[in-house]
Design a protein around this motif. Structure first.
Motif, short mmCIF file in Angstrom:
data_model
loop_
_atom_site.label_atom_id
_atom_site.label_comp_id
_atom_site.label_asym_id
_atom_site.label_seq_id
_atom_site.Cartn_x
_atom_site.Cartn_y
_atom_site.Cartn_z
N UNK A 130 0.80 -1.24 0.00
CA UNK A 130 0.00 0.00 0.00
C UNK A 130 0.83 1.28 0.00
N UNK A 131 2.15 1.18 0.00
CA UNK A 131 2.97 2.40 -0.08
C UNK A 131 3.26 2.69 -1.55
N UNK A 132 2.91 3.91 -2.05
CA UNK A 132 3.10 4.21 -3.46
C UNK A 132 4.57 4.36 -3.86
N UNK A 133 4.87 3.97 -5.10
CA UNK A 133 6.14 4.33 -5.73
C UNK A 133 5.88 4.63 -7.20
N UNK A 134 6.68 5.53 -7.74
CA UNK A 134 6.45 6.00 -9.11
C UNK A 134 7.61 5.63 -10.03
N UNK A 135 8.75 5.35 -9.45
CA UNK A 135 9.93 5.02 -10.24
C UNK A 135 10.28 3.54 -10.02
#
Length: 292
Positions: A130-135
């Motif tokens: 549930x923790x976002x990451x974009x890269x």
């Protein structure tokens, strides 16, 4: 006359080891003041960029700009996820992986000028427990390097390289059980990176074919390799040919479960974090607007 857009610049004063004392003045010179009404805020520590992003939503800003590296982008992007408020990027980090992939200029003046076009792209977001990451999120060797780098007094690429050299001499591969879109794998790996975009930063490409708009994550498994092949591994990274190495396996997936034999550090967009137990990773397609 068109109403000015309220735009908030969230400035990480320590990212990339670069001083940003003249940044506000540069914005006032380069930004189209007929189009935009800028406000400036400096972050004071972890999670502050996230809080400023939430504040921007409540106060009705039209755009928020991350002035920092992938960690600052991660916090702001996490706050803006699923909203219609776009995020701009002024790359001021150590690696700037996402900005490089999106073609955002590394030059400060050019990056500010790019905001004037106000053109956006909808990008995917990965979630790890549930923790976002974009890269890129990862575990194993690169997470251990990020953990060490976070505590190093030297920032920028030199500090990162120093951390990598210190870690590699003692690093031992780990065993992992993976389930990727329902298919099970068991691997002993030097590291595993889950990539939304192709590169860590500084043009080091771990997943050359990854895309932030394809609704898929690339699971990059780097197998144990002999130390004498390290120069070739580094060559593959910077030559966008990691997928051609016999020691690298890349499996695309949307729903990914990873069980580690023992808990260890993770990194999420370059920032070290601790998560215990199994890892559940998925993708949220086209969930963040980025000005590029």
């Amino acid at each position: 006359m068109e109403e000015q857009k309220k735009i908030l610049f969230v400035i990480n004063p320590i990212s990339g080891g670069k001083k940003k004392t003249a940044f506000n003045k540069k914005v006032l010179e380069v930004l189209d003041m007929g189009k935009f009404k800028p406000t400036f805020q400096h972050t004071s520590g972890p999670n502050h960029a996230y809080e400023l992003g939430q504040m921007a939503i409540k106060e009705g800003y039209d755009a928020v700009v991350a002035v920092g590296g992938d960690g600052t982008i991660n916090e702001l992007g996490s706050a803006l996820l699923g909203t219609n408020i776009p995020m701009g990027i002024i790359p001021e980090g150590s690696g700037n992986g996402l900005a490089l992939y999106l073609g955002i200029p590394m030059n400060e003046t050019s990056a500010i000028n790019r905001l004037n076009r106000f053109e956006t792209v909808d990008v995917d977001c990965g979630l790890i427990n549930d923790k976002p990451f974009f890269n890129i999120a990862g575990m194993g060797f690169d997470a251990s390097v990020s953990d060490r780098f976070a505590n190093d007094s030297v920032r920028g690429p030199i500090g990162y390289l120093r951390s990598a050299i210190n870690v590699i001499s003692n690093y031992k591969p780990c065993r992992y059980e993976l389930v990727i879109d329902g298919v099970s794998y068991e691997r002993e790996a030097f590291m595993i990176s889950v990539a939304n975009s192709p590169q860590y930063g500084n043009n080091a490409y771990i997943a050359p074919n990854a895309s932030v708009t394809d609704g898929v994550l690339d699971v990059c498994i780097v197998h144990k390799f002999p130390m004498y092949t390290l120069p070739m591994m580094v060559f593959h990274l910077f030559n966008r040919s990691a997928d051609q190495s016999e020691y690298v396996e890349i499996i695309p997936g949307r729903d990914i479960k990873i069980k580690r034999k023992e808990d260890g550090p993770l990194h999420v967009d370059g920032e070290p974090i601790t998560m215990v137990g199994d890892l559940n990773i998925c993708v949220k397609p086209r969930s963040l607007k980025i000005i590029c």
